[in-house]
Each structure stands twice: as structure tokens, then as C-alpha cells.
Enzyme design. Sequence first.
Site, PDB file in Angstrom:
ATOM      1  N   ASN A 112      48.595  61.626  82.997  1.00 44.52           N
ATOM      2  CA  ASN A 112      47.418  61.731  82.142  1.00 44.52           C
ATOM      3  C   ASN A 112      46.239  62.204  82.997  1.00 44.52           C
ATOM      4  O   ASN A 112      45.668  61.435  83.770  1.00 44.52           O
ATOM      5  CB  ASN A 112      47.131  60.356  81.515  1.00 44.52           C
ATOM      6  N   LYS A 166      42.951  60.294  82.927  1.00 48.29           N
ATOM      7  CA  LYS A 166      42.921  59.078  83.744  1.00 48.29           C
ATOM      8  C   LYS A 166      42.725  59.421  85.223  1.00 48.29           C
ATOM      9  O   LYS A 166      41.950  58.775  85.918  1.00 48.29           O
ATOM     10  CB  LYS A 166      44.241  58.308  83.607  1.00 48.29           C
ATOM     11  N   ASP A 225      48.567  49.926  83.321  1.00 45.82           N
ATOM     12  CA  ASP A 225      48.956  49.886  81.920  1.00 45.82           C
ATOM     13  C   ASP A 225      47.789  49.257  81.189  1.00 45.82           C
ATOM     14  O   ASP A 225      47.118  48.369  81.711  1.00 45.82           O
ATOM     15  CB  ASP A 225      50.241  49.097  81.697  1.00 45.82           C
ATOM     16  N   THR A 226      47.535  49.763  80.013  1.00 46.62           N
ATOM     17  CA  THR A 226      46.384  49.313  79.246  1.00 46.62           C
ATOM     18  C   THR A 226      46.819  48.999  77.843  1.00 46.62           C
ATOM     19  O   THR A 226      47.663  49.694  77.282  1.00 46.62           O
ATOM     20  CB  THR A 226      45.304  50.413  79.209  1.00 46.62           C
ATOM     21  N   GLY A 278      42.280  57.882  73.233  1.00 43.36           N
ATOM     22  CA  GLY A 278      42.884  56.672  72.688  1.00 43.36           C
ATOM     23  C   GLY A 278      42.048  56.069  71.571  1.00 43.36           C
ATOM     24  O   GLY A 278      41.600  56.763  70.663  1.00 43.36           O
ATOM     25  N   TYR A 279      41.801  54.772  71.669  1.00 46.13           N
ATOM     26  CA  TYR A 279      41.083  54.034  70.619  1.00 46.13           C
ATOM     27  C   TYR A 279      39.563  54.056  70.818  1.00 46.13           C
ATOM     28  O   TYR A 279      38.835  53.366  70.106  1.00 46.13           O
ATOM     29  CB  TYR A 279      41.551  52.573  70.608  1.00 46.13           C
ATOM     30  N   HIS A 331      37.316  48.448  80.794  1.00 41.50           N
ATOM     31  CA  HIS A 331      38.437  47.713  81.357  1.00 41.50           C
ATOM     32  C   HIS A 331      39.013  48.457  82.558  1.00 41.50           C
ATOM     33  O   HIS A 331      39.235  47.872  83.611  1.00 41.50           O
ATOM     34  CB  HIS A 331      39.507  47.552  80.270  1.00 41.50           C
ATOM     35  N   ARG A 332      39.250  49.772  82.397  1.00 44.57           N
ATOM     36  CA  ARG A 332      39.825  50.550  83.499  1.00 44.57           C
ATOM     37  C   ARG A 332      38.823  50.651  84.642  1.00 44.57           C
ATOM     38  O   ARG A 332      39.183  50.589  85.798  1.00 44.57           O
ATOM     39  CB  ARG A 332      40.255  51.942  83.027  1.00 44.57           C
TER      40      ARG A 332
END
Length: 194
Positions: free
Chosen positions: A11, A14, A70-71, A151-152, A178-179
Site C-alpha cells: 500500500n 501507507k 494491521d489496522t 479506507g473509512y 492510530h497509525r
Amino acid sequence: MKTKLVFATNNLNKIKEVQSMLPNSIEIMSLESIGCLEDIPETSNTIEGNAIQKANYVTEKYGYDCFADDTGLEVEALNGEPGVDSAHYAGQQRNAADNMDKLLKNLDNHSNRNAQFKTVIALNLKGKQYLFTGIAKGEIISEKKGEKGFGYDPIFQPDGFAETFAQLSMEQKGEISHRGKATKQLIDFLSYEH
């Protein structure tokens, strides 16, 4: 001397996001750049388990120091769904719009919209393994807002903000996401190690 670390992902969003937060002494390599073109299994039923599984796969098969993340998005009213299934919540096609539509539909009759993104990074470095966890709390809004992120992000509004992740700049998101939090722990650790 540069430390070379494989980030077990293809990705590019990322990779770009993480590389932008790292000191120049650390160079991130993608799976493609080490010739790992196969899909790495993600068969664990936890976010931690998947991160460990991916990092171990690269280290064991390719011999590189590696980190993998992982998320999952965990929604309170849905008992933590989509969680470990966040990427393919609406099916194997891994389509962000489909995933968001399914989540919004499943939340239709719920007044509790509390949710959190959780990222776990597993780092394999010099024969040892380390785990870093970042959590961003917020809520799921009822319609998509914003064009940035992935994503979301368009339906997740972090606590203390009037905007969604998809409306914030990459820098703003990196500060509170979070990341971003898990990556900051990783970077602090790697900077201290060097």
C-alpha cells in the site's frame, strides 16, 4: 549508515505516510522492492496476530528486518466490528465505498456511534520482536465527508475535531491518528536504538 527496514505492505499510501515521519537514517523498502510478490497470509482473528504473522513471514522467508502493521476499525455498538475484517468487511473486493456503505447501514438504528481505529505494528529487529499499539477514538458520522485519506476516513470523526480524517491534511492526521501514534512509538524506538 542507513538502516533498511522492510514495511510489509504494498500500500503505497501507507509507505508514503510512514516514510514522511521517519528520520533520513531509516530507509523503508516495500515488499515489491525485495521481490515478495505473493499475498502474505493474514489468517489471525486478532489485529495483533495479523501484524505478527506478516512481519514473521518476511523475516523468515526473505531474511530482512521488517515491520508490519494491521489496522482495524472497532465500532462499539457492533461489538467491535468490523475489527480484523475491516479491509474486506463488505466482501473480498476490498472496496472502501462498499465497506463504508455496509457499516453505515449496520449502524442505522444505533444512537451509539462511538468507534476507534486501532493499529498494531510488529517489528522484527535483530532477532527480537516488539509491538507498538496506537488508538484513535472518535465516532462514525452518518455521511461521507472529505476527499483525503483512505479506507473509512470519510466517516470517522476523531474526538475533539469537527472534521473527519478525510478532511484533515496528511500532517494533521499523522499527529492524531492510530497509525501516527503507533508509528511514533516505532520511530522513537528506532531512533533510540541508533
